[in-house]
Design a protein around this motif. Sequence first.
Motif, PDB file in Angstrom:
ATOM      1  N   ASP A  80      44.937  46.824  35.320  1.00  0.00           N
ATOM      2  CA  ASP A  80      45.811  47.173  36.450  1.00  0.00           C
ATOM      3  C   ASP A  80      45.018  47.222  37.756  1.00  0.00           C
ATOM      4  N   HIS A  81      43.818  47.780  37.729  1.00  0.00           N
ATOM      5  CA  HIS A  81      42.964  47.804  38.916  1.00  0.00           C
ATOM      6  C   HIS A  81      42.653  46.390  39.385  1.00  0.00           C
ATOM      7  N   ALA A  82      42.341  45.520  38.451  1.00  0.00           N
ATOM      8  CA  ALA A  82      42.048  44.133  38.807  1.00  0.00           C
ATOM      9  C   ALA A  82      43.255  43.472  39.449  1.00  0.00           C
ATOM     10  N   LEU A  83      44.433  43.698  38.885  1.00  0.00           N
ATOM     11  CA  LEU A  83      45.657  43.119  39.442  1.00  0.00           C
ATOM     12  C   LEU A  83      45.889  43.618  40.865  1.00  0.00           C
ATOM     13  N   ALA A  84      45.643  44.917  41.098  1.00  0.00           N
ATOM     14  CA  ALA A  84      45.859  45.487  42.429  1.00  0.00           C
ATOM     15  C   ALA A  84      44.896  44.890  43.448  1.00  0.00           C
ATOM     16  N   MET A  85      43.618  44.768  43.085  1.00  0.00           N
ATOM     17  CA  MET A  85      42.641  44.186  44.014  1.00  0.00           C
ATOM     18  C   MET A  85      42.943  42.723  44.297  1.00  0.00           C
ATOM     19  N   ALA A  86      43.351  41.993  43.274  1.00  0.00           N
ATOM     20  CA  ALA A  86      43.595  40.559  43.424  1.00  0.00           C
ATOM     21  C   ALA A  86      44.739  40.264  44.381  1.00  0.00           C
ATOM     22  N   ARG A 103      46.074  41.061  29.243  1.00  0.00           N
ATOM     23  CA  ARG A 103      47.221  41.742  29.840  1.00  0.00           C
ATOM     24  C   ARG A 103      46.964  43.232  30.086  1.00  0.00           C
ATOM     25  N   ALA A 104      47.667  43.726  31.108  1.00  0.00           N
ATOM     26  CA  ALA A 104      47.756  45.165  31.311  1.00  0.00           C
ATOM     27  C   ALA A 104      48.975  45.626  30.503  1.00  0.00           C
ATOM     28  N   LYS A 105      49.949  46.274  31.138  1.00  0.00           N
ATOM     29  CA  LYS A 105      51.144  46.655  30.387  1.00  0.00           C
ATOM     30  C   LYS A 105      51.965  45.423  30.050  1.00  0.00           C
ATOM     31  N   GLN A 106      52.226  44.586  31.062  1.00  0.00           N
ATOM     32  CA  GLN A 106      53.002  43.377  30.808  1.00  0.00           C
ATOM     33  C   GLN A 106      52.453  42.168  31.560  1.00  0.00           C
ATOM     34  N   GLN A 107      51.641  42.391  32.575  1.00  0.00           N
ATOM     35  CA  GLN A 107      51.140  41.291  33.387  1.00  0.00           C
ATOM     36  C   GLN A 107      49.667  41.020  33.136  1.00  0.00           C
ATOM     37  N   ASN A 108      49.250  39.809  33.508  1.00  0.00           N
ATOM     38  CA  ASN A 108      47.841  39.484  33.545  1.00  0.00           C
ATOM     39  C   ASN A 108      47.545  38.715  34.829  1.00  0.00           C
ATOM     40  N   LEU A 109      46.306  38.389  35.060  1.00  0.00           N
ATOM     41  CA  LEU A 109      45.930  37.698  36.290  1.00  0.00           C
ATOM     42  C   LEU A 109      46.584  36.328  36.390  1.00  0.00           C
ATOM     43  N   SER A 110      46.791  35.697  35.254  1.00  0.00           N
ATOM     44  CA  SER A 110      47.440  34.388  35.262  1.00  0.00           C
ATOM     45  C   SER A 110      48.857  34.476  35.810  1.00  0.00           C
ATOM     46  N   ASP A 111      49.542  35.579  35.528  1.00  0.00           N
ATOM     47  CA  ASP A 111      50.918  35.748  36.001  1.00  0.00           C
ATOM     48  C   ASP A 111      51.006  35.790  37.524  1.00  0.00           C
ATOM     49  N   ILE A 112      49.992  36.404  38.169  1.00  0.00           N
ATOM     50  CA  ILE A 112      50.070  36.548  39.622  1.00  0.00           C
ATOM     51  C   ILE A 112      49.323  35.445  40.360  1.00  0.00           C
ATOM     52  N   GLN A 113      48.744  34.501  39.613  1.00  0.00           N
ATOM     53  CA  GLN A 113      48.109  33.356  40.267  1.00  0.00           C
ATOM     54  C   GLN A 113      49.125  32.500  41.010  1.00  0.00           C
ATOM     55  N   ILE A 114      50.362  32.522  40.548  1.00  0.00           N
ATOM     56  CA  ILE A 114      51.399  31.697  41.173  1.00  0.00           C
ATOM     57  C   ILE A 114      51.919  32.319  42.465  1.00  0.00           C
ATOM     58  N   THR A 115      51.509  33.552  42.754  1.00  0.00           N
ATOM     59  CA  THR A 115      51.877  34.190  44.018  1.00  0.00           C
ATOM     60  C   THR A 115      50.846  33.802  45.070  1.00  0.00           C
TER      61      THR A 115
END
Length: 373
Positions: A80-86, A103-115
Amino acid sequence: MTGLVESPQSQQNQVILSDIQRLSSSLMPKLRRSVKLMVVSGEQTLAIADYNLNSIALEHLEFIQGYGKAAWSLPIDRVDHALAMAQKPDVIFTTLPELISIRAKQQNLSDIQITDADIRTVDSPQAALQIARNHPNKQVVFFTVGYEDSVLSTAETVSQAAAEEISNFSVYCNHMNLIPALKAVVDSPSIHIDGFICSSEIASVVGLEPYQFIVDYYRKPIVIADSSQDAILKATHTLLQQLVENRAELENQAQVLAEGNLSALKTICEVLEPREFYEWRGMGSIDFSGLRLRSEYVRFDAEVKFSLPKLKLADVQFSQCMTILTGVFEPCQCKVFGAGCTPKTPMGTYMTTPEGICAMHYKVFPFVAAIST
């Protein structure tokens, strides 16, 4: 890869396999169960699957999956910390390819790469540092995880960043010490592990002495070996011979230096220090099993630079990873297998990756998962 039985690589391996069957069978009256050997490292875990060694008709021998790769054990809050910083607009977030899918609870870094998040996979911390040099107006974070054999490159990179006074580079450090984690295994009151096959890569850095307590105080034999099929079979045979002869010794079949890599250890100790505790996903906190940057290098610590919120220890009372790790339970016996813990919502270490024993059981036995849900 074709299993050993279908496509034996050598006549010698067949001879060793036959003797492994004989030795493991002879231990049955003493143990009153199958012999359980832990393959500790991630590469050895993958090798067991690749060589199909657990599918060989060995009625009295079972390989237990160890901690696997360090990335598998990252706790949810740290992802979750990694997702927030990214997702911060001024950040270029870099990491190794194996961390993209954790994955964290439901997301991973790959999921937010498309943002709009600028997330880049690199093959080393040095590559991340070069990105920081190339983008002085951006904060570059390197998200790192790994055992003792991967720490040196992080230490050297942080030291280089300090020498060059690079202010836009930081490390989210999640390096783990596997030796204290092994102590947690042998300290378990219900341990069903009879011997350990340990990584030559880690031993080549830390040496042999850190493993000696397992032999001396817990009377569990250890073999240091690499991840080849021949090496794993030879190590298995050696451990069984020790058990039959009621011996517990540390055997260095990989011929690593007993003192380890003293130069590497010096550099690592100059830059990093043990954390008082570190949480392993689904297994709880293990004392001194993590590393962090020393105070002299705190300006390169992403946890401090980004004022990350204090980690909350996860409630692991329902996750039974430690009982699976110690050979007591099969994955489908875990209370949350297929229910709260699935490949899409992994609570424990062994569900975070397709190579994890729980994820493999979930795939092979979907009806069990369906019943659990």
